[in-house]
Write an enzyme that holds these catalytic residues in place. Structure first.
Site, PDB file in Angstrom:
ATOM      1  N   VAL A  22       0.778  -1.343  -0.023  1.00 17.97           N
ATOM      2  CA  VAL A  22       0.097  -0.027   0.026  1.00 17.97           C
ATOM      3  C   VAL A  22       0.926   1.169   0.076  1.00 17.97           C
ATOM      4  O   VAL A  22       0.712   2.242  -0.790  1.00 17.97           O
ATOM      5  CB  VAL A  22      -1.028  -0.017   1.270  1.00 17.97           C
ATOM      6  CG1 VAL A  22      -1.528   1.495   1.289  1.00 17.97           C
ATOM      7  CG2 VAL A  22      -2.055  -1.258   1.065  1.00 17.97           C
ATOM      8  N   ASP A  40      10.348   3.278   6.504  1.00 18.54           N
ATOM      9  CA  ASP A  40       9.875   1.951   7.108  1.00 18.54           C
ATOM     10  C   ASP A  40      10.890   1.519   7.997  1.00 18.54           C
ATOM     11  O   ASP A  40      12.295   1.886   7.936  1.00 18.54           O
ATOM     12  CB  ASP A  40       9.985   1.520   5.756  1.00 18.54           C
ATOM     13  CG  ASP A  40       9.328  -0.025   5.689  1.00 18.54           C
ATOM     14  OD1 ASP A  40       7.872  -0.273   5.144  1.00 18.54           O
ATOM     15  OD2 ASP A  40       9.636  -0.779   6.616  1.00 18.54           O
ATOM     16  N   THR A  90      -1.982  -4.461   9.466  1.00 21.13           N
ATOM     17  CA  THR A  90      -2.867  -4.616  10.577  1.00 21.13           C
ATOM     18  C   THR A  90      -3.271  -6.094  10.517  1.00 21.13           C
ATOM     19  O   THR A  90      -4.305  -6.431  10.193  1.00 21.13           O
ATOM     20  CB  THR A  90      -4.095  -3.812  10.595  1.00 21.13           C
ATOM     21  OG1 THR A  90      -4.588  -3.770   9.154  1.00 21.13           O
ATOM     22  CG2 THR A  90      -4.025  -2.411  10.927  1.00 21.13           C
ATOM     23  N   THR A 125      -6.084  -0.838   7.568  1.00 20.66           N
ATOM     24  CA  THR A 125      -7.425  -1.296   7.729  1.00 20.66           C
ATOM     25  C   THR A 125      -7.623  -1.674   9.139  1.00 20.66           C
ATOM     26  O   THR A 125      -6.886  -2.232   9.602  1.00 20.66           O
ATOM     27  CB  THR A 125      -7.580  -2.607   6.743  1.00 20.66           C
ATOM     28  OG1 THR A 125      -7.526  -1.978   5.631  1.00 20.66           O
ATOM     29  CG2 THR A 125      -9.321  -2.880   6.978  1.00 20.66           C
ATOM     30  N   CYS A 265      -5.984  -9.186   3.666  1.00 19.00           N
ATOM     31  CA  CYS A 265      -7.253  -8.346   3.723  1.00 19.00           C
ATOM     32  C   CYS A 265      -8.470  -9.142   3.887  1.00 19.00           C
ATOM     33  O   CYS A 265      -8.906  -8.889   5.187  1.00 19.00           O
ATOM     34  CB  CYS A 265      -7.181  -7.493   2.490  1.00 19.00           C
ATOM     35  SG  CYS A 265      -5.774  -6.489   2.091  1.00 19.00           S
ATOM     36  N   ARG A 336       1.516 -14.229   2.144  1.00 15.40           N
ATOM     37  CA  ARG A 336       1.185 -13.763   3.408  1.00 15.40           C
ATOM     38  C   ARG A 336      -0.376 -14.660   3.461  1.00 15.40           C
ATOM     39  O   ARG A 336      -1.495 -14.159   2.766  1.00 15.40           O
ATOM     40  CB  ARG A 336       1.242 -12.449   4.069  1.00 15.40           C
ATOM     41  CG  ARG A 336       2.296 -11.957   4.133  1.00 15.40           C
ATOM     42  CD  ARG A 336       2.454 -10.650   4.405  1.00 15.40           C
ATOM     43  NE  ARG A 336       2.062  -9.921   3.293  1.00 15.40           N
ATOM     44  CZ  ARG A 336       1.777  -8.523   3.304  1.00 15.40           C
ATOM     45  NH1 ARG A 336       1.994  -7.815   4.360  1.00 15.40           N
ATOM     46  NH2 ARG A 336       1.442  -7.841   2.270  1.00 15.40           N
TER      47      ARG A 336
HETATM   48  N1  LIG Z   1      -2.227  -4.957   0.353  1.00 13.82           N
HETATM   49  C1  LIG Z   1      -3.398  -4.644   0.010  1.00 13.82           C
HETATM   50  O1  LIG Z   1      -3.900  -5.241  -0.938  1.00 13.82           O
HETATM   51  C2  LIG Z   1      -4.137  -3.791   0.851  1.00 13.82           C
HETATM   52  C3  LIG Z   1      -5.206  -3.020   0.419  1.00 13.82           C
HETATM   53  C4  LIG Z   1      -6.274  -2.478   1.176  1.00 13.82           C
HETATM   54  C5  LIG Z   1      -5.484  -2.210   2.512  1.00 13.82           C
HETATM   55  N2  LIG Z   1      -4.585  -2.757   2.832  1.00 13.82           N
HETATM   56  C6  LIG Z   1      -4.177  -2.259   4.192  1.00 13.82           C
HETATM   57  O2  LIG Z   1      -3.152  -1.567   4.208  1.00 13.82           O
HETATM   58  C7  LIG Z   1      -2.227  -1.873   5.339  1.00 13.82           C
HETATM   59  C8  LIG Z   1      -0.692  -2.017   5.035  1.00 13.82           C
HETATM   60  O3  LIG Z   1      -0.736  -3.539   4.116  1.00 13.82           O
HETATM   61  P1  LIG Z   1       0.308  -3.821   3.226  1.00 13.82           P
HETATM   62  O4  LIG Z   1      -0.147  -4.722   2.288  1.00 13.82           O
HETATM   63  O5  LIG Z   1       0.888  -2.505   2.470  1.00 13.82           O
HETATM   64  O6  LIG Z   1       1.375  -4.138   4.243  1.00 13.82           O
HETATM   65  P2  LIG Z   1       2.735  -4.523   3.952  1.00 13.82           P
HETATM   66  O7  LIG Z   1       3.292  -5.653   4.918  1.00 13.82           O
HETATM   67  O8  LIG Z   1       3.273  -4.869   2.427  1.00 13.82           O
HETATM   68  O9  LIG Z   1       3.526  -3.189   4.351  1.00 13.82           O
HETATM   69  C9  LIG Z   1       3.799  -2.582   5.369  1.00 13.82           C
HETATM   70  C10 LIG Z   1       5.194  -1.924   5.664  1.00 13.82           C
HETATM   71  O10 LIG Z   1       5.028  -1.497   6.927  1.00 13.82           O
HETATM   72  C11 LIG Z   1       6.290  -1.599   7.411  1.00 13.82           C
HETATM   73  N3  LIG Z   1       6.119  -1.498   9.042  1.00 13.82           N
HETATM   74  C12 LIG Z   1       5.636  -2.506   9.890  1.00 13.82           C
HETATM   75  N4  LIG Z   1       5.795  -1.655  11.210  1.00 13.82           N
HETATM   76  C13 LIG Z   1       6.308  -0.456  10.836  1.00 13.82           C
HETATM   77  C14 LIG Z   1       6.154   0.610  11.718  1.00 13.82           C
HETATM   78  N5  LIG Z   1       6.290   0.380  13.353  1.00 13.82           N
HETATM   79  N6  LIG Z   1       6.852   1.802  11.241  1.00 13.82           N
HETATM   80  C15 LIG Z   1       7.283   1.830  10.019  1.00 13.82           C
HETATM   81  N7  LIG Z   1       6.900   0.818   9.129  1.00 13.82           N
HETATM   82  C16 LIG Z   1       6.606  -0.319   9.627  1.00 13.82           C
HETATM   83  C17 LIG Z   1       6.623  -2.873   6.982  1.00 13.82           C
HETATM   84  O11 LIG Z   1       8.154  -2.995   7.156  1.00 13.82           O
HETATM   85  C18 LIG Z   1       6.146  -3.001   5.836  1.00 13.82           C
HETATM   86  O12 LIG Z   1       7.223  -2.626   4.913  1.00 13.82           O
HETATM   87  C19 LIG Z   1      -2.694  -3.064   6.216  1.00 13.82           C
HETATM   88  O13 LIG Z   1      -3.558  -2.271   7.264  1.00 13.82           O
HETATM   89  C20 LIG Z   1      -3.692  -3.703   5.120  1.00 13.82           C
HETATM   90  O14 LIG Z   1      -4.901  -4.253   5.659  1.00 13.82           O
HETATM   91  C21 LIG Z   1      -3.829  -3.421   2.332  1.00 13.82           C
END
Ligand SMILES: NC(=O)c1ccc[n+]([C@@H]2O[C@H](COP(=O)([O-])OP(=O)(O)OC[C@H]3O[C@@H](n4cnc5c(N)ncnc54)[C@H](O)[C@@H]3O)[C@@H](O)[C@H]2O)c1
Length: 460
Positions: A22, A40, A90, A125, A265, A336
């Site tokens: 995201v 990050d 999350t 989310t 998700c 994942r």
């Molecule tokens: N991937 C999707 O399709 C999608 C779609 C809609 C919503 N979301 C939501 O978006 C959010 C992020 O999802 P994602 O798929 O990008 O996750 P992801 O795991 O791909 O990326 C999250 C990033 O956050 C970093 N991170 C973790 N803890 C941290 C912290 N304390 N400080 C700074 N960086 C930190 C991780 O190293 C990672 O690079 C989630 O809540 C997910 O539910 C994801």
């Protein structure tokens, strides 16, 4: 000049906290217009980005190489920004309750580096209330600042669909919410810089949080219904896909199909909502029933495979099964919470040797999370059953003739010698034609062709 104007004039910066599936596309999109700090906690990830590598394949290496995002794992750099977007994971814990550790930790990091006049927008989310009831107190405590006075918060759920090149950040309407009119207005304008489809101003932060979590819950429930239908129709010997095609000719029949619901998700978000509902004294029925059906599908697929193999006179213990696709969805490297792993584990419990082929999957994550090593397609020989689990584009190009060659007897029968033997032996012909168990979960092959070619064919 207000904050929006300062951002546009590059006098103030935006920070993105959490650069994953995201955060990365958001950072790259904003960097085309304004100054962006991409933060990050993962140093190795930041190193990859600095070296122009995109492990998520969401934006691609070329884009990363050319972006002006200022990548950093130094939290102090967050002080340079006034508009922060938080996109950290999350997930849920083993007991399916929300694991807020990353979002709490990101709030602490941000709080320590928050300056007066900032806006913090959460994109992760969550269930309704996480932004205001959990993140805000952390931000206040760590920063010593007062929310509403010294800084403001907003929420804007992310709707991108990994691997989907049509529904992208720029093309999906973005729901935006703010704690007051001014914050909402600023956040909306900032997002409008990158979202061509425009923004929808939600009535409140909790409304926006709830909207996101129900979008995915609705999808989960609809797929669960399809999975239940598939279980019922399989018992009846009726092809579910044909039923859905017939029913789909009605104008208001919803277009969903059965399948494994994995990822972080759709298979996770409903638990956020049911957790909060439970806290309020309401035990969810529909949402949790749907979750239960979807969570059990891996086991169901494995059991169905074993039943088909037994009917095809296969010795189960020591049998060889190939699985095509291990990611949680097609054309995406993300493994994942993939439910294909449930199929693998269940088959292994029967003593089956499982080989996994997936050109898209993130090899490192697959090994680190599940201790699964990938096989090359050339290694898929002498199988007792083949399962097409994830419909990656590469797999759609595979022909049934190629699949036949993955089974033992057919390799022999295609040798010149065995062709002669086959011509004179009912046994060999019978074996070659009747014991190729093909589990085509998403129906990428034509059922009739598979039947005509003598496969023992099954799909959800
Ligand atoms: N991937 C999707 O399709 C999608 C779609 C809609 C919503 N979301 C939501 O978006 C959010 C992020 O999802 P994602 O798929 O990008 O996750 P992801 O795991 O791909 O990326 C999250 C990033 O956050 C970093 N991170 C973790 N803890 C941290 C912290 N304390 N400080 C700074 N960086 C930190 C991780 O190293 C990672 O690079 C989630 O809540 C997910 O539910 C994801």
């Amino acid at each position: 000049m207000n904050l929006y104007e300062k951002i546009v004039n590059k006098e103030e910066k935006i920070s993105i906290v959490g650069l994953g599936y995201v955060g990365m596309p958001i950072a790259v999109a904003f960097a085309k217009k304004v100054e962006v700090i991409g933060f990050d906690v993962s140093k190795p990830k930041i190193e990859l980005y600095k070296n122009g590598i995109d492990p998520t394949k969401e934006v691609g290496n070329e884009v990363i190489k050319n972006t002006t995002v200022d990548f950093s794992s130094d939290e102090a750099r967050l002080r340079e920004a006034k508009f922060h977007i938080v996109a950290v994971p999350t997930p849920v814990k083993d007991d399916h309750t929300p694991d807020l550790t990353p979002i709490e930790s990101a709030s602490r990091t941000l709080g320590r580096n928050l300056t007066k006049g900032s806006i913090v927008v959460f994109e992760s989310t969550v269930y309704p209330g996480v932004t205001e009831d959990i993140c805000v107190p952390i931000l206040e405590r760590e920063s010593g600042l007062k929310c509403g006075l010294d800084f403001k918060v907003g929420y804007s759920p992310e709707r991108i669909n990994p691997g989907d090149k049509i529904h992208r950040l720029e093309t999906i309407i973005k729901v935006v919410a703010g704690q007051d009119e001014e914050t909402l207005d600023t956040a909306a304008k900032v997002y409008e810089l990158v979202v061509d489809a425009g923004v929808y101003k939600a009535a409140s932060i909790k409304v926006a949080e709830a909207a996101k979590v129900i979008e995915n819950s609705q999808r989960d429930i609809n797929i669960a219904f399809m999975n239940e239908l598939s279980i019922i129709f399989n018992k009846m010997g009726i092809d579910t896909k044909s039923v859905l095609e017939a029913a789909g000719t009605k104008w208001n029949f919803l277009n969903f199909s059965p399948g494994l619901v994995g990822g972080h998700c759709i298979g996770v978000d409903p638990y956020y909502l049911t957790y909060k509902a439970e806290q309020m004294g309401y035990h969810s029925q529909i949402i949790l029933s749907g979750r239960k059906i979807n969570d059990d599908m891996g086991k169901y697929v494995a059991e169905s495979t074993v039943k088909k193999m037994i009917k095809a006179n296969k010795q189960i213990n020591g049998a060889k099964v190939a699985i095509f696709g291990v990611t949680f969805k097609e054309n995406c490297p993300d493994v994942r919470n993939t439910k294909v792993v449930d199929v693998i584990k269940e088959l292994e419990e029967y003593g089956i040797d499982v080989k996994v082929v997936d050109p898209s999957a993130d090899k490192e994550d697959l090994w680190n999370e599940y201790r699964i090593k990938l096989s090359e397609i050339e290694d898929i020989k002498d199988m007792d059953a083949v399962i097409f689990a994830v419909p990656h584009d590469e797999f759609k190009a595979i022909q049934l003739e190629d699949v036949k060659m993955m089974f033992e007897s057919n390799r022999y029968i295609n040798s010149e010698y065995m062709n002669e033997v086959a011509a004179t032996s009912d046994f060999v012909i019978g074996k070659s034609r009747k014991d190729c168990v093909l589990m085509d979960l998403k129906g990428i092959f034509n059922r009739k062709d598979a039947d005509d070619k003598g496969f023992v064919y099954w799909r959800l």
